[in-house]
Design a protein around this motif. Structure first.
Motif, PDB file in Angstrom:
ATOM      1  N   ASP A   1      16.574   2.256  -4.964  1.00  0.00           N
ATOM      2  CA  ASP A   1      16.898   3.562  -4.369  1.00  0.00           C
ATOM      3  C   ASP A   1      15.669   4.454  -4.226  1.00  0.00           C
ATOM      4  OD1 ASP A   1      19.633   2.840  -4.273  1.00  0.00           O
ATOM      5  OD2 ASP A   1      19.871   3.453  -6.372  1.00  0.00           O
ATOM      6  N   GLY A   2      14.533   3.847  -3.900  1.00  0.00           N
ATOM      7  CA  GLY A   2      13.319   4.614  -3.645  1.00  0.00           C
ATOM      8  C   GLY A   2      12.571   5.073  -4.883  1.00  0.00           C
ATOM      9  N   HIS A   3      12.984   4.643  -6.064  1.00  0.00           N
ATOM     10  CA  HIS A   3      12.308   5.028  -7.306  1.00  0.00           C
ATOM     11  C   HIS A   3      11.974   3.796  -8.133  1.00  0.00           C
ATOM     12  CE1 HIS A   3      13.054   9.290  -6.704  1.00  0.00           C
ATOM     13  NE2 HIS A   3      14.277   8.965  -6.350  1.00  0.00           N
ATOM     14  N   ARG A   4      10.864   3.894  -8.846  1.00  0.00           N
ATOM     15  CA  ARG A   4      10.480   2.788  -9.715  1.00  0.00           C
ATOM     16  C   ARG A   4      11.466   2.661 -10.872  1.00  0.00           C
ATOM     17  NH1 ARG A   4       4.490   4.012 -11.109  1.00  0.00           N
ATOM     18  NH2 ARG A   4       5.229   6.122 -10.798  1.00  0.00           N
ATOM     19  N   THR A   5      11.832   1.435 -11.183  1.00  0.00           N
ATOM     20  CA  THR A   5      12.712   1.174 -12.321  1.00  0.00           C
ATOM     21  C   THR A   5      12.005   0.394 -13.418  1.00  0.00           C
ATOM     22  OG1 THR A   5      13.533  -0.865 -11.299  1.00  0.00           O
ATOM     23  CG2 THR A   5      14.789   1.170 -10.877  1.00  0.00           C
ATOM     24  N   HIS A   6      11.021  -0.438 -13.037  1.00  0.00           N
ATOM     25  CA  HIS A   6      10.324  -1.288 -13.996  1.00  0.00           C
ATOM     26  C   HIS A   6       8.847  -1.400 -13.638  1.00  0.00           C
ATOM     27  CE1 HIS A   6      14.514  -2.678 -14.151  1.00  0.00           C
ATOM     28  NE2 HIS A   6      14.270  -3.029 -15.399  1.00  0.00           N
ATOM     29  N   HIS A   7       8.025  -1.475 -14.660  1.00  0.00           N
ATOM     30  CA  HIS A   7       6.626  -1.879 -14.529  1.00  0.00           C
ATOM     31  C   HIS A   7       6.485  -3.184 -15.295  1.00  0.00           C
ATOM     32  CE1 HIS A   7       4.922   2.466 -13.969  1.00  0.00           C
ATOM     33  NE2 HIS A   7       5.454   1.978 -12.865  1.00  0.00           N
ATOM     34  N   LEU A   8       5.791  -4.121 -14.724  1.00  0.00           N
ATOM     35  CA  LEU A   8       5.536  -5.404 -15.366  1.00  0.00           C
ATOM     36  C   LEU A   8       4.029  -5.568 -15.516  1.00  0.00           C
ATOM     37  CD1 LEU A   8       6.531  -8.180 -16.379  1.00  0.00           C
ATOM     38  CD2 LEU A   8       6.437  -8.964 -13.981  1.00  0.00           C
ATOM     39  N   HIS A   9       3.592  -5.656 -16.758  1.00  0.00           N
ATOM     40  CA  HIS A   9       2.184  -5.843 -17.079  1.00  0.00           C
ATOM     41  C   HIS A   9       2.042  -7.278 -17.587  1.00  0.00           C
ATOM     42  CE1 HIS A   9       1.888  -1.381 -17.229  1.00  0.00           C
ATOM     43  NE2 HIS A   9       3.104  -1.494 -17.724  1.00  0.00           N
ATOM     44  N   ILE A  10       1.301  -8.106 -16.873  1.00  0.00           N
ATOM     45  CA  ILE A  10       1.124  -9.500 -17.278  1.00  0.00           C
ATOM     46  C   ILE A  10      -0.276  -9.650 -17.857  1.00  0.00           C
ATOM     47  CG2 ILE A  10       1.205 -11.906 -16.568  1.00  0.00           C
ATOM     48  CD1 ILE A  10       2.987 -11.057 -14.237  1.00  0.00           C
ATOM     49  N   VAL A  11      -0.317 -10.107 -19.102  1.00  0.00           N
ATOM     50  CA  VAL A  11      -1.572 -10.221 -19.842  1.00  0.00           C
ATOM     51  C   VAL A  11      -1.577 -11.540 -20.605  1.00  0.00           C
ATOM     52  CG1 VAL A  11      -1.691  -7.707 -20.099  1.00  0.00           C
ATOM     53  CG2 VAL A  11      -0.751  -9.100 -21.958  1.00  0.00           C
ATOM     54  N   THR A  24       6.835  -5.454  -6.340  1.00  0.00           N
ATOM     55  CA  THR A  24       5.766  -5.144  -5.409  1.00  0.00           C
ATOM     56  C   THR A  24       4.523  -4.866  -6.245  1.00  0.00           C
ATOM     57  OG1 THR A  24       5.123  -3.804  -3.507  1.00  0.00           O
ATOM     58  CG2 THR A  24       6.289  -2.671  -5.265  1.00  0.00           C
ATOM     59  N   THR A  25       3.390  -4.847  -5.586  1.00  0.00           N
ATOM     60  CA  THR A  25       2.138  -4.596  -6.287  1.00  0.00           C
ATOM     61  C   THR A  25       1.096  -4.137  -5.288  1.00  0.00           C
ATOM     62  OG1 THR A  25       0.611  -5.487  -7.932  1.00  0.00           O
ATOM     63  CG2 THR A  25       1.219  -6.958  -6.104  1.00  0.00           C
ATOM     64  N   SER A  26      -0.096  -3.950  -5.749  1.00  0.00           N
ATOM     65  CA  SER A  26      -1.236  -3.669  -4.887  1.00  0.00           C
ATOM     66  C   SER A  26      -2.258  -4.772  -5.117  1.00  0.00           C
ATOM     67  CB  SER A  26      -1.847  -2.311  -5.229  1.00  0.00           C
ATOM     68  OG  SER A  26      -3.137  -2.201  -4.651  1.00  0.00           O
ATOM     69  N   ALA A  27      -2.458  -5.597  -4.112  1.00  0.00           N
ATOM     70  CA  ALA A  27      -3.444  -6.676  -4.232  1.00  0.00           C
ATOM     71  C   ALA A  27      -4.828  -6.087  -4.505  1.00  0.00           C
ATOM     72  CB  ALA A  27      -3.459  -7.517  -2.962  1.00  0.00           C
ATOM     73  N   GLU A  28      -5.134  -4.962  -3.864  1.00  0.00           N
ATOM     74  CA  GLU A  28      -6.441  -4.327  -4.059  1.00  0.00           C
ATOM     75  C   GLU A  28      -6.596  -3.850  -5.496  1.00  0.00           C
ATOM     76  OE1 GLU A  28      -4.300  -3.317  -1.574  1.00  0.00           O
ATOM     77  OE2 GLU A  28      -5.258  -4.440   0.033  1.00  0.00           O
ATOM     78  N   ALA A  40       0.835  -1.208   0.000  1.00  0.00           N
ATOM     79  CA  ALA A  40       0.000   0.000   0.000  1.00  0.00           C
ATOM     80  C   ALA A  40       0.868   1.255   0.000  1.00  0.00           C
ATOM     81  CB  ALA A  40      -0.936   0.000   1.206  1.00  0.00           C
ATOM     82  N   GLU A  41       1.942   1.244   0.795  1.00  0.00           N
ATOM     83  CA  GLU A  41       2.852   2.394   0.821  1.00  0.00           C
ATOM     84  C   GLU A  41       3.570   2.555  -0.519  1.00  0.00           C
ATOM     85  OE1 GLU A  41       4.068   2.345   5.566  1.00  0.00           O
ATOM     86  OE2 GLU A  41       5.134   1.061   4.140  1.00  0.00           O
ATOM     87  N   SER A  42       3.966   1.441  -1.121  1.00  0.00           N
ATOM     88  CA  SER A  42       4.633   1.490  -2.426  1.00  0.00           C
ATOM     89  C   SER A  42       3.706   2.073  -3.488  1.00  0.00           C
ATOM     90  CB  SER A  42       5.073   0.097  -2.865  1.00  0.00           C
ATOM     91  OG  SER A  42       6.084  -0.374  -2.039  1.00  0.00           O
ATOM     92  N   LEU A  43       2.454   1.616  -3.491  1.00  0.00           N
ATOM     93  CA  LEU A  43       1.506   2.112  -4.478  1.00  0.00           C
ATOM     94  C   LEU A  43       1.240   3.599  -4.261  1.00  0.00           C
ATOM     95  CD1 LEU A  43      -0.265   1.426  -6.885  1.00  0.00           C
ATOM     96  CD2 LEU A  43      -2.116   0.950  -5.267  1.00  0.00           C
ATOM     97  N   HIS A  44       1.058   4.016  -3.017  1.00  0.00           N
ATOM     98  CA  HIS A  44       0.814   5.430  -2.729  1.00  0.00           C
ATOM     99  C   HIS A  44       1.997   6.273  -3.192  1.00  0.00           C
ATOM    100  CE1 HIS A  44       0.631   9.138  -0.314  1.00  0.00           C
ATOM    101  NE2 HIS A  44      -0.666   9.024  -0.526  1.00  0.00           N
ATOM    102  N   ALA A  45       3.200   5.832  -2.899  1.00  0.00           N
ATOM    103  CA  ALA A  45       4.399   6.567  -3.320  1.00  0.00           C
ATOM    104  C   ALA A  45       4.485   6.624  -4.842  1.00  0.00           C
ATOM    105  CB  ALA A  45       5.647   5.918  -2.740  1.00  0.00           C
ATOM    106  N   ALA A  46       4.146   5.539  -5.507  1.00  0.00           N
ATOM    107  CA  ALA A  46       4.210   5.499  -6.967  1.00  0.00           C
ATOM    108  C   ALA A  46       3.215   6.463  -7.594  1.00  0.00           C
ATOM    109  CB  ALA A  46       3.960   4.079  -7.464  1.00  0.00           C
ATOM    110  N   ILE A  47       2.007   6.477  -7.061  1.00  0.00           N
ATOM    111  CA  ILE A  47       0.966   7.347  -7.608  1.00  0.00           C
ATOM    112  C   ILE A  47       1.350   8.809  -7.445  1.00  0.00           C
ATOM    113  CG2 ILE A  47      -1.409   8.140  -7.254  1.00  0.00           C
ATOM    114  CD1 ILE A  47      -2.103   5.182  -6.632  1.00  0.00           C
ATOM    115  N   TRP A  88      -0.523  -6.131 -12.576  1.00  0.00           N
ATOM    116  CA  TRP A  88       0.470  -5.071 -12.639  1.00  0.00           C
ATOM    117  C   TRP A  88       1.417  -5.177 -11.443  1.00  0.00           C
ATOM    118  CZ3 TRP A  88       1.358  -0.946  -9.244  1.00  0.00           C
ATOM    119  CH2 TRP A  88       2.204   0.052  -9.724  1.00  0.00           C
ATOM    120  N   PHE A  89       2.715  -5.024 -11.734  1.00  0.00           N
ATOM    121  CA  PHE A  89       3.755  -5.088 -10.704  1.00  0.00           C
ATOM    122  C   PHE A  89       4.775  -3.993 -10.982  1.00  0.00           C
ATOM    123  CE2 PHE A  89       1.922  -9.221 -11.246  1.00  0.00           C
ATOM    124  CZ  PHE A  89       1.774  -9.701  -9.953  1.00  0.00           C
ATOM    125  N   MET A  90       5.527  -3.627  -9.953  1.00  0.00           N
ATOM    126  CA  MET A  90       6.595  -2.652 -10.141  1.00  0.00           C
ATOM    127  C   MET A  90       7.828  -3.074  -9.363  1.00  0.00           C
ATOM    128  SD  MET A  90       5.288   0.632  -7.980  1.00  0.00           S
ATOM    129  CE  MET A  90       4.718   0.445  -6.306  1.00  0.00           C
TER     130      MET A  90
END
Length: 178
Positions: A108-118, A88-92, A4-11, A102-104
């Motif tokens: 160093d406190g910044h997103r480097t990758h997004h993984l979209h699984i489809v 990391t991800t958001s289960a919700e 939840a903290e990761s998702l909030h920070a990402a948004i 969706w995963f990230m």
């Protein structure tokens, strides 16, 4: 940091566009190869998508990977193994998605990758690749998209959701969803 903290920070992370960096392609290849080695029988294919996949296009320095699987059940089964692999991800958030997961990854406190699984070859897979390929094929479309992104980064500097939402009409016009 919790999911939840990761998702909030990402948004709420600043929308900071950078000039194209040729190393983004190498970062994609390294992460694709790592994922294929970790999950050799799971991913049918992994493609580089998003602005970092378009040579010359400015982008947020986050490499987007589109990973194709055979079923969404298979995609959903990867949550814990991917967490163990540094994502990391958001289960919700993922629970609200029917056509992708969706995963990230962060460093160093910044997103480097997004993984979209489809589902490989399905509508989401096709839409992402159609958009990427349209930008790669047309300097005019790429320039229009760059101008739109620059304008939206100024308008929505700390609201990733608004920034992404405001690009939807343009993305849909090039990906066949119009």
């Amino acid at each position: 940091m919790t999911d939840a903290e990761s998702l909030h920070a990402a948004i709420h992370e600043e929308v900071a566009l950078q000039a194209y960096d040729a190393s983004w392609s190498d970062r994609f290849v390294a992460e694709r190869d790592r994922l294929l080695a970790l999950f050799p029988l799971i991913f049918v294919d992994i493609e580089h998508i998003g602005s970092t996949a378009v040579p010359g296009l400015m982008a947020k320095p986050i490499v987007d990977l589109l990973a194709g699987v055979e079923t969404m059940a298979m995609a959903r089964s990867l949550t814990e193994p991917l967490r163990e692999a540094g994502y990391t991800t958001s289960a919700e958030f993922n629970a609200t998605l029917t056509d992708r997961q969706w995963f990230m990854r962060c460093a160093d406190g910044h997103r480097t990758h997004h993984l979209h699984i489809v589902v490989q070859g399905g509508p989401v897979w096709t839409r992402h690749l159609r958009f990427r390929d349209a930008l790669r094929a047309s300097p005019v479309f790429a320039a229009r998209y760059a101008a739109l992104k620059a304008e939206l980064a100024v308008r929505h500097p700390t609201d990733r959701e608004a920034y992404t939402s405001a690009k939807t009409a343009f993305v849909n016009s090039l990906s066949g969803d119009d």
